[in-house]
Write a protein that holds these residues in place. Structure first.
Motif, PDB file in Angstrom:
ATOM      1  N   ALA A   3       1.143  -1.189   0.164  1.00  0.00           N
ATOM      2  CA  ALA A   3      -0.389   0.099  -0.129  1.00  0.00           C
ATOM      3  C   ALA A   3       0.627   1.597  -0.041  1.00  0.00           C
ATOM      4  N   HIS A  49       4.137   5.101  15.031  1.00  0.00           N
ATOM      5  CA  HIS A  49       3.281   3.188  14.774  1.00  0.00           C
ATOM      6  C   HIS A  49       3.263   2.044  15.585  1.00  0.00           C
ATOM      7  N   GLN A 125       5.917   2.860   5.653  1.00  0.00           N
ATOM      8  CA  GLN A 125       5.252   2.645   5.401  1.00  0.00           C
ATOM      9  C   GLN A 125       3.885   1.146   5.373  1.00  0.00           C
ATOM     10  N   THR A 129       0.578   0.556   7.865  1.00  0.00           N
ATOM     11  CA  THR A 129      -0.187   0.247   6.912  1.00  0.00           C
ATOM     12  C   THR A 129      -0.362  -1.426   6.556  1.00  0.00           C
ATOM     13  N   ARG A 512      -4.925   1.043  -3.002  1.00  0.00           N
ATOM     14  CA  ARG A 512      -3.253   1.483  -1.508  1.00  0.00           C
ATOM     15  C   ARG A 512      -3.763   2.887  -0.279  1.00  0.00           C
ATOM     16  N   SER A 514      -7.022   3.399   0.891  1.00  0.00           N
ATOM     17  CA  SER A 514      -7.615   2.699   1.481  1.00  0.00           C
ATOM     18  C   SER A 514      -7.124   2.744   3.123  1.00  0.00           C
ATOM     19  N   ARG A 515      -6.093   1.952   3.329  1.00  0.00           N
ATOM     20  CA  ARG A 515      -4.947   1.793   3.871  1.00  0.00           C
ATOM     21  C   ARG A 515      -4.219   2.822   4.716  1.00  0.00           C
ATOM     22  N   HIS A 516      -4.748   4.068   4.670  1.00  0.00           N
ATOM     23  CA  HIS A 516      -3.586   4.890   4.615  1.00  0.00           C
ATOM     24  C   HIS A 516      -4.622   5.152   5.920  1.00  0.00           C
ATOM     25  N   LEU A 519      -2.795   4.382   9.368  1.00  0.00           N
ATOM     26  CA  LEU A 519      -1.369   5.545   9.468  1.00  0.00           C
ATOM     27  C   LEU A 519      -1.323   6.574  10.139  1.00  0.00           C
ATOM     28  N   TRP A 535     -12.285   2.974   2.433  1.00  0.00           N
ATOM     29  CA  TRP A 535     -11.772   3.015   3.646  1.00  0.00           C
ATOM     30  C   TRP A 535     -11.362   1.690   4.535  1.00  0.00           C
TER      31      TRP A 535
END
Length: 536
Positions: A3, A49, A125, A129, A512, A514-516, A519, A535
């Protein structure tokens, strides 16, 4: 699924290689002392994270997965970067890298510390993610940027951000491989940088509670150092000769620039007349101080929307602003309108507008079909005045190209992120934010609209493009949450276009993207959950 944004140039998945488990403890380690600062910076970026799972770099390898940073050109692709190096190099920096995900961790290889840092943000990232308690697929990634200048403008002149908040934006920019933070420090609404020779400029710059609304010289230096450790250049903008009400309030005796007959009836703050000795002395002191305080090679001198100044006075003013910056050892950057005062091979102009991009109604019927403009108080008289005022912008690009200059691409149509989200992508619980945030005369747009922008769409020769820069002006903002709500999710596609040199493929990109959201939540950043993104 990988992602990562921007999408890496090449990716391969080796057969039968075990995946990497994300849930365990992690460390960041450099095998070369030239990468020690990079490792420390990556460690700091990962803290939101990984939390307590992030261990010191000297933790024994058997006890943690690791991000290993190597200065090693093995498998690293050739640099393919074009444009202007924001750090001032004669050639763009080598930011190419290779990255390997294996069962023990992530190995980042590059020929330079810049490349190692870009690889490490890819690794960050991948971790941020990944699904909760999940794995990262074994893979080999090779990557390099297309454009050397990948920027973001923020506007503390209109919506002041405390230094700690600016640092959070710097971290966000670094994670998406941007390398310029453009600070719009002065405008009609405020002057946000303390200058030793003219303390009057920031006197009284406080809010209703007495909180200071400007950066001290030390804070400005600290922000530059913080950005530099993330391989980001900070560029200040002192917007002249227009947009000068804050300067006029501090120095009220400066005379107005001579105004053309056509400016009558059009609202404006009188621009500065740099042929006036007192004005020239004040502006000389301003630029000398700003240049002395600035570590990077570039200072933005403005040059846009100088309503109420004759062509001759504007020409003289822009030429003098450029000369003053160069006298202090800096390379001036300006908005595209400055091209009307001439352009040479050393000039860097920021392209932001033409009349079609203004998207203004040409008839009463067209205005009637634009409820957004009607709600903002637009009239046909004002629309016609704006069209007439911006008409010369249709020829700015050809002037810049003819003079040998380079263009920094910031088209209002797609890269001005101070634009409202359109109703069709607004979830019901965000309707108030969608109505409140964004410049009211810009047509509201979807996330997909921003992601559709292609740097090649303007027909500008690739070797004349300095780079790409998104902007978020602050007229409607009240703080950091408002800023990031306009930035996120749209910043990702700008970063992707700047890095890859082309528009994202929407269906693949939105998966891609949608996975952020996770984060951003882990970093405590507000975002707009637009309905054209699925999302997770």
């Amino acid at each position: 699924m990988n992602a990562v944004i921007p999408r890496p140039a090449a990716r391969a998945t080796p057969d039968s290689t075990p995946a990497l488990t994300v849930a365990g403890p992690w460390r960041v380690r450099a095998d070369d002392q030239r990468l020690t600062e990079v490792a420390d910076t990556v460690h700091a970026l990962l803290e939101p994270h990984l939390g307590a799972r992030l261990l010191p770099g000297d933790t024994p390898a058997a006890h943690a997965s690791e991000i290993l940073l190597l200065l090693d050109g093995t498998s690293v692709p050739p640099a393919r970067t074009a444009g202007t190096d924001p750090a001032g190099g004669a050639e763009p920096a080598d930011e190419a890298y290779a990255l390997t995900v294996h069962a023990q961790g992530i190995t980042c290889r590059a020929r330079t510390p810049q490349g190692a840092f870009r690889a490490a943000t890819t690794a960050a990232q991948l971790i941020a993610t990944a699904p909760d308690g999940g794995t990262i697929e074994a893979q080999e990634v090779t990557d390099a940027p297309r454009y050397a200048w990948r920027g973001l403008l923020i506007d503390p002149a209109r919506c002041f951000l405390a230094p700690a908040e600016v640092r959070r934006i710097i971290d966000l920019a670094a994670l998406y491989k941007l390398n310029v933070l453009h600070l719009h420090l002065t405008d009609n609404e405020g002057w946000r940088l303390e200058l030793p020779s003219l303390p009057a400029l920031t006197r009284g710059q406080t809010d209703a509670d007495g909180k200071r609304l400007f950066y001290t010289a030390d804070e400005y230096r600290d922000l530059q150092s913080y950005a530099a450790r993330r391989h980001i250049t900070l560029m200040p903008e002192i917007d002249l000769p227009g947009h000068c009400a804050a300067l006029r309030a501090a120095l009220p005796d400066l005379p107005p620039a001579p105004a053309p007959e056509s400016a009558r009836g059009f609202p404006f703050v009188p621009p500065l007349d740099l042929t006036d000795p007192a004005t020239h002395a004040a502006v000389s002191a301003v630029l000398a101080d700003v240049c002395a305080l600035t570590d990077g090679p570039f200072v933005h001198i403005g040059g846009d929307e100088a309503v109420g100044i004759t062509d001759a006075c504007f020409d003289a003013g822009v030429r003098e602003l450029r000369a003053l910056a160069r006298k202090s050892g800096k390379r001036p950057v300006s908005w595209q309108e400055a091209s009307r005062a001439g352009t040479g091979p050393e000039d860097l102009a920021q392209f932001w507008v033409d009349v079609p991009m203004m998207d203004l109604p040409g008839t009463p019927e067209e205005l009637a079909d634009r409820p957004d403009l009607l709600a903002a108080g637009m009239t046909m008289e004002f629309a016609s005045a704006l069209t007439s005022f911006f008409a010369p912008s249709d020829h700015d690009v050809e002037r810049i190209l003819a003079g040998g200059g380079r263009l920094l691409l910031s088209p209002q149509s797609h890269l001005y992120l101070d634009r409202r989200y359109s109703a069709e992508v607004t979830p019901p619980h965000r309707a108030r934010d969608a109505e409140r945030l964004g410049f009211p005369t810009y047509r509201p747009r979807s996330v997909r609209h921003t992601a559709s922008w292609d740097p090649a769409s303007h027909g500008i020769p690739d070797d004349r493009i300095a780079g790409v820069e998104a902007t978020v002006f602050g007229e409607t903002l009240t703080g950091l949450d408002d800023l990031t709500t306009l930035l996120l999710p749209r910043l990702g596609s700008v970063a992707e276009a700047a890095w890859s040199g082309r528009a994202a493929e929407w269906e693949e990109y939105r998966r891609r993207l949608s996975r952020h959201a996770g984060l951003w939540r882990e970093r405590g950043l507000a975002y707009f959950d637009a309905q054209d993104v699925p999302w997770e």
